[in-house]
Design a protein around this motif. Structure first.
Motif, PDB file in Angstrom:
ATOM      1  N   VAL A 520       0.868  -1.173   0.000  1.00 39.44           N
ATOM      2  CA  VAL A 520       0.000   0.000   0.000  1.00 39.44           C
ATOM      3  C   VAL A 520       0.905   1.222   0.000  1.00 39.44           C
ATOM      4  O   VAL A 520       1.982   1.214   0.598  1.00 39.44           O
ATOM      5  CB  VAL A 520      -0.962   0.019   1.207  1.00 39.44           C
ATOM      6  N   GLU A 521       0.468   2.270  -0.682  1.00 38.89           N
ATOM      7  CA  GLU A 521       1.310   3.462  -0.817  1.00 38.89           C
ATOM      8  C   GLU A 521       0.447   4.714  -0.901  1.00 38.89           C
ATOM      9  O   GLU A 521      -0.628   4.704  -1.530  1.00 38.89           O
ATOM     10  CB  GLU A 521       2.197   3.343  -2.057  1.00 38.89           C
ATOM     11  N   LEU A 522       0.907   5.772  -0.281  1.00 42.70           N
ATOM     12  CA  LEU A 522       0.316   7.105  -0.376  1.00 42.70           C
ATOM     13  C   LEU A 522       1.399   8.052  -0.853  1.00 42.70           C
ATOM     14  O   LEU A 522       2.550   7.951  -0.427  1.00 42.70           O
ATOM     15  CB  LEU A 522      -0.216   7.580   0.983  1.00 42.70           C
ATOM     16  N   GLY A 523       1.044   8.983  -1.734  1.00 42.52           N
ATOM     17  CA  GLY A 523       2.062   9.886  -2.239  1.00 42.52           C
ATOM     18  C   GLY A 523       1.516  11.215  -2.695  1.00 42.52           C
ATOM     19  O   GLY A 523       0.315  11.365  -2.937  1.00 42.52           O
ATOM     20  N   VAL A 524       2.415  12.176  -2.793  1.00 40.11           N
ATOM     21  CA  VAL A 524       2.095  13.486  -3.339  1.00 40.11           C
ATOM     22  C   VAL A 524       3.235  13.890  -4.268  1.00 40.11           C
ATOM     23  O   VAL A 524       4.411  13.648  -3.969  1.00 40.11           O
ATOM     24  CB  VAL A 524       1.872  14.538  -2.230  1.00 40.11           C
ATOM     25  N   LYS A 525       2.886  14.474  -5.412  1.00 42.59           N
ATOM     26  CA  LYS A 525       3.868  14.940  -6.381  1.00 42.59           C
ATOM     27  C   LYS A 525       3.517  16.366  -6.790  1.00 42.59           C
ATOM     28  O   LYS A 525       2.330  16.709  -6.928  1.00 42.59           O
ATOM     29  CB  LYS A 525       3.885  14.049  -7.625  1.00 42.59           C
ATOM     30  N   ALA A 526       4.547  17.159  -6.995  1.00 40.92           N
ATOM     31  CA  ALA A 526       4.309  18.552  -7.382  1.00 40.92           C
ATOM     32  C   ALA A 526       5.366  19.007  -8.367  1.00 40.92           C
ATOM     33  O   ALA A 526       6.562  18.781  -8.136  1.00 40.92           O
ATOM     34  CB  ALA A 526       4.310  19.451  -6.151  1.00 40.92           C
ATOM     35  N   LEU A 532      11.368  21.832 -12.032  1.00 44.81           N
ATOM     36  CA  LEU A 532      11.642  21.504 -10.637  1.00 44.81           C
ATOM     37  C   LEU A 532      10.453  20.745 -10.065  1.00 44.81           C
ATOM     38  O   LEU A 532       9.315  21.217 -10.131  1.00 44.81           O
ATOM     39  CB  LEU A 532      11.888  22.778  -9.815  1.00 44.81           C
ATOM     40  N   SER A 533      10.719  19.540  -9.529  1.00 41.80           N
ATOM     41  CA  SER A 533       9.637  18.711  -9.003  1.00 41.80           C
ATOM     42  C   SER A 533       9.969  18.238  -7.608  1.00 41.80           C
ATOM     43  O   SER A 533      11.127  18.110  -7.217  1.00 41.80           O
ATOM     44  CB  SER A 533       9.407  17.496  -9.909  1.00 41.80           C
ATOM     45  N   ALA A 534       8.911  17.945  -6.842  1.00 45.37           N
ATOM     46  CA  ALA A 534       9.051  17.413  -5.492  1.00 45.37           C
ATOM     47  C   ALA A 534       8.132  16.207  -5.345  1.00 45.37           C
ATOM     48  O   ALA A 534       7.029  16.174  -5.920  1.00 45.37           O
ATOM     49  CB  ALA A 534       8.698  18.481  -4.457  1.00 45.37           C
ATOM     50  N   THR A 535       8.587  15.204  -4.596  1.00 42.41           N
ATOM     51  CA  THR A 535       7.788  13.994  -4.382  1.00 42.41           C
ATOM     52  C   THR A 535       7.880  13.569  -2.925  1.00 42.41           C
ATOM     53  O   THR A 535       8.881  13.816  -2.249  1.00 42.41           O
ATOM     54  CB  THR A 535       8.274  12.831  -5.263  1.00 42.41           C
ATOM     55  N   LEU A 536       6.817  12.915  -2.464  1.00 37.85           N
ATOM     56  CA  LEU A 536       6.785  12.350  -1.125  1.00 37.85           C
ATOM     57  C   LEU A 536       5.940  11.090  -1.192  1.00 37.85           C
ATOM     58  O   LEU A 536       4.835  11.102  -1.756  1.00 37.85           O
ATOM     59  CB  LEU A 536       6.173  13.346  -0.139  1.00 37.85           C
ATOM     60  N   ALA A 537       6.465   9.978  -0.657  1.00 42.02           N
ATOM     61  CA  ALA A 537       5.731   8.709  -0.710  1.00 42.02           C
ATOM     62  C   ALA A 537       5.865   7.989   0.621  1.00 42.02           C
ATOM     63  O   ALA A 537       6.955   7.917   1.202  1.00 42.02           O
ATOM     64  CB  ALA A 537       6.260   7.831  -1.839  1.00 42.02           C
ATOM     65  N   LEU A 538       4.740   7.453   1.107  1.00 45.17           N
ATOM     66  CA  LEU A 538       4.697   6.644   2.316  1.00 45.17           C
ATOM     67  C   LEU A 538       4.211   5.256   1.917  1.00 45.17           C
ATOM     68  O   LEU A 538       3.176   5.124   1.255  1.00 45.17           O
ATOM     69  CB  LEU A 538       3.743   7.273   3.332  1.00 45.17           C
ATOM     70  N   PHE A 539       4.943   4.193   2.296  1.00 46.79           N
ATOM     71  CA  PHE A 539       4.606   2.859   1.785  1.00 46.79           C
ATOM     72  C   PHE A 539       4.784   1.790   2.850  1.00 46.79           C
ATOM     73  O   PHE A 539       5.488   1.970   3.846  1.00 46.79           O
ATOM     74  CB  PHE A 539       5.481   2.520   0.573  1.00 46.79           C
ATOM     75  N   GLN A 540       4.116   0.670   2.590  1.00 41.99           N
ATOM     76  CA  GLN A 540       4.299  -0.538   3.383  1.00 41.99           C
ATOM     77  C   GLN A 540       4.297  -1.742   2.443  1.00 41.99           C
ATOM     78  O   GLN A 540       3.397  -1.882   1.617  1.00 41.99           O
ATOM     79  CB  GLN A 540       3.190  -0.702   4.425  1.00 41.99           C
ATOM     80  N   ILE A 541       5.317  -2.608   2.568  1.00 40.85           N
ATOM     81  CA  ILE A 541       5.431  -3.824   1.758  1.00 40.85           C
ATOM     82  C   ILE A 541       5.549  -5.012   2.701  1.00 40.85           C
ATOM     83  O   ILE A 541       6.338  -4.982   3.658  1.00 40.85           O
ATOM     84  CB  ILE A 541       6.660  -3.781   0.825  1.00 40.85           C
TER      85      ILE A 541
END
Length: 711
Positions: A520-526, A532-541
């Motif tokens: 499962v994963e949650l993320g934000v991209k801008a 110029l880009s920024a990313t953030l991802a929270l995950f569980q495997i």
């Protein structure tokens, strides 16, 4: 032609062309053309690995990192190992000098048979994969069941091939490193007089003088890519490459008394017997792709790739201490047992074929972007019984010459046959203007015939057979918070081949059944700005845990491995002069459900709880063409053993570089220089549980200089 001679020939050709260009300009008595400096895009905005065709990184519900060919030039990246320093989620996993480059993503080791792709097609990851003919390296982090079928849960490395360009390319790169490595490469491309036909040719040669004393060798590479625009609707692409590499490998170190980290110089070589021989590898690819566009909304693609890998493996291998009956572990005084290891004629030949039908249509108020596909992957693996016999005792501080154990490896035969057939489909539905649903599934039929051989009693065991089908669903929601900001949440299942029992286990050479994993994963991209880009991802495997049970000495799958993490990235041009690349990964790894106090609740080996990489490049405004850069790498401490009794320390590294672009004799020239590990820090780069547990030190301070000529 030997590698040094080839490299010298490339250098001579570049110099000759430079002077010829200058002479022609002078004869014509014409002023040199004005130097036009144009900004190169500082980051990639699309990738093909996250979907089944090039898709926007902003709208793809997965964590992706892309390193372009221009970035490889600017950062003097010559291997995936070099590239890994710029991605905190990508780490070494028994990545020994002179051997196969092996990696982990999100704390899970990649599978050499399934986690490495060329244009989406399976290739063997058992050697250094050449980058000279690669347009970009795509790193998909996390499960890839829908996109790739069978692969390790950490992710996939996809190498995208350079293709012919409309504008001519004539480029030569020359490089030397302080220990004597010489490198030469050429990139030539464009279109023929009949512009329907295009070409791209890359050649490279390298004289390798390793960071480890004596682990030297050479590498040669050549590739060609051609396309034919048959009609405005039809495109045919063909490519081929060949690489030969010969290099002495540098094995890792074991713990002294199986309890204490050794204190050694980073350039210490254990494979230093007079009879030591280089590992010889050859690899090749032949690929083809046909694309037909029926309309602006619909197209079909058929792709195929035949990869071939061959290796003759030789090592004076260090393992254990007979005097203290340590297996594994070196003696307290630095003594270690030397084994003559030979495995000749190893071969892998994965063939991949894939067909896609992709299109877009409106269904009521909703828009559908659909992909239907089928693929086949077939791999025949051949090897013989290896020679692995005791030869004598040496010492990590005072090497001792020992005679090699006699013999060689046995006859080569097919030992593993794998056949994977897949059907898959994906639909990207625009539920409302800002919200898209990505829903898809792949059905994989896995057939595998694995040779087992004799047991301890000398009785031939039946082959291990697998014949099973698996559904791999994937679903995600992508919400466009703003035109340049997207939020996503996803759930996916993956599939990997079962591990093979290692040497010493009672079920040695037997393979476990394939196993599924879940993410499962949650993320934000801008896209903060266009470049110029920024990313953030929270995950569980979560996946099944595989290990050798000490009580039974059997290789088993029991319990669960769970990796939870947070990834962040900032990439691109922060200002007109400043380009940045920042990645960080916080990772919590947990083993549970085994019923063993020595494993449950313990951290996974060779995984740092926090790892980061910060890169900055500054174009000095006062000196046109001059750029200076720095890279700071940090890794937290890592567990050496599954019981977490020994940890290797955290480390910080600093790397510095500079580049200057100008014209020499009418030729656009870029000179680059750099120094890695500038403060000469000793650190353990790689801590692997493989083969009883080994430690591999990182490189000491290393300088390099290169020149790029664009004719």
């Amino acid at each position: 032609m030997s590698t040094p001679h080839f490299a010298v020939s490339v250098i001579a050709l570049a110099v000759l062309n430079s002077f010829v260009g200058a002479a022609m300009a002078e004869e014509a008595d014409q002023p040199l053309p004005e130097v036009v400096v144009s900004a190169v895009k500082a980051r990639a905005s699309t990738a093909s690995i996250g979907g089944f065709s090039n898709a926007s990184l902003l709208s793809t519900p997965a964590s992706l990192n892309v390193i372009t060919s221009q970035q490889m030039l600017d950062l003097q990246i010559r291997s995936t190992t070099d590239a890994a320093r710029y991605d905190a989620s990508l780490s070494d996993a028994y990545n020994a000098v002179g051997y196969a480059e092996q990696f982990s993503i999100r704390g899970f080791k990649l599978d050499n048979a399934s986690s490495y792709r060329k244009d989406g097609m399976t290739i063997a990851g058992d050697t250094q994969i050449a980058l000279e003919n690669k347009e970009r390296l795509e790193v998909l982090k996390g499960l890839s069941g829908l996109q790739a079928g069978v692969s390790a849960p950490g992710g996939v490395l996809n190498y995208v091939t350079k293709r012919p360009t409309d504008n001519p390319i004539r480029m030569v790169v020359l490089e030397t490193r302080e220990r004597g490595t010489l490198y030469g490469a050429a990139d030539v491309g464009g279109r023929f007089e009949d512009t329907r036909f295009g070409y791209r040719v890359n050649v490279a040669a390298e004289r390798l003088r390793s960071i480890v004393k004596g682990a030297d060798g050479n590498r040669k590479f050549i590739s060609g890519a051609f396309d034919w625009r048959i009609s405005p609707q039809a495109l045919l692409q063909i490519d081929a490459d060949y690489q030969r590499k010969s290099q002495l490998t540098a094995p890792g170190f074991q713990l002294l008394n199986n309890t204490t980290l050794p204190v050694i110089d980073a350039d210490t070589m254990l494979n230093d017997q007079p009879w030591s021989r280089p590992v010889e590898t050859t690899s090749s690819n032949i690929g083809a792709r046909f694309e037909y566009t029926f309309s602006p909304e619909w197209k079909a693609t058929v792709s195929a790739n035949q990869n071939t890998f061959k290796r003759d493996d030789y090592t004076a291998f260090p393992y254990g201490c007979s005097a203290q009956e340590l297996f594994p572990g070196f003696c307290g005084n630095g003594d270690y047992d030397v084994y003559n290891y030979i495995s000749k004629g190893e071969k892998k030949s994965p063939l991949t074929v894939q067909a896609l039908l992709q299109g877009r249509f409106n269904g009521g108020a909703m828009t559908h972007e659909v992909t239907f596909g089928s693929s086949l992957m077939r791999n025949r693996e051949k090897w013989g019984d290896d020679l692995y016999d005791y030869s004598g005792v040496s010492n990590i501080y005072n090497p001792v010459v020992v005679p090699p154990a006699p013999g060689t490896s046995g006859p080569v035969s097919e030992r593993r046959y794998t056949n994977e057939r897949s059907l898959f489909a994906q639909d990207i539905v625009s539920l409302i203007e800002q919200l898209k649903l990505h829903a898809g599934a792949r059905y994989v039929q896995v057939r595998r015939n694995q040779y087992v051989g004799e047991n301890d009693a000398g009785v031939i065991q039946p082959n291990a057979l697998t014949d099973a089908g698996f559904w791999l669903p994937s679903v995600a929601l992508v919400y466009g918070l703003r035109p340049n900001v997207s939020l996503y949440t996803s759930y996916a299942q993956g599939l990997e081949h079962g591990g093979v029992a290692p040497k010493g286990a009672l079920n040695e050479r037997q393979a476990l059944e394939p196993a599924k994993s879940k993410q499962v994963e949650l993320g934000v991209k801008a896209d903060i700005r266009n470049d110029l880009s920024a990313t953030l991802a929270l995950f569980q495997i979560r996946k099944g845990l595989e290990y050798v049970d000490n009580a039974s000495n059997m290789f088993v799958r029991n319990g669960e491995a769970q990796n939870r993490g947070l990834e962040m990235g900032l990439n691109g041009r922060a200002t007109r002069e400043l380009t940045v690349g920042i990645t960080a990964t916080a990772l919590s790894t947990k083993q549970s459900g085994t019923g063993l106090a020595s494993l449950d609740g313990k951290r996974v080996t060779n995984v740092a709880a926090f790892k980061s990489s910060v890169f900055a490049d500054y174009a000095v405004p006062q000196v046109q063409g001059l750029n200076v850069s720095a890279n700071w790498q940090y890794s937290g401490k890592k567990a050496f053993d599954a019981e977490n009794t020994v940890f290797v320390p955290k480390y910080h590294l600093m790397n510095f570089a500079a580049a200057y672009s100008t014209r020499i004799g009418g030729v656009a020239t870029t000179v680059r220089a750099g120094i890695d590990n500038a403060f000469d820090k000793f650190y353990w780069r790689d801590v692997t549980p493989d083969l009883g547990g080994y430690l591999i030190p990182g490189a000491s301070r290393t300088g390099r200089i290169s020149a790029q000529f664009d004719f």
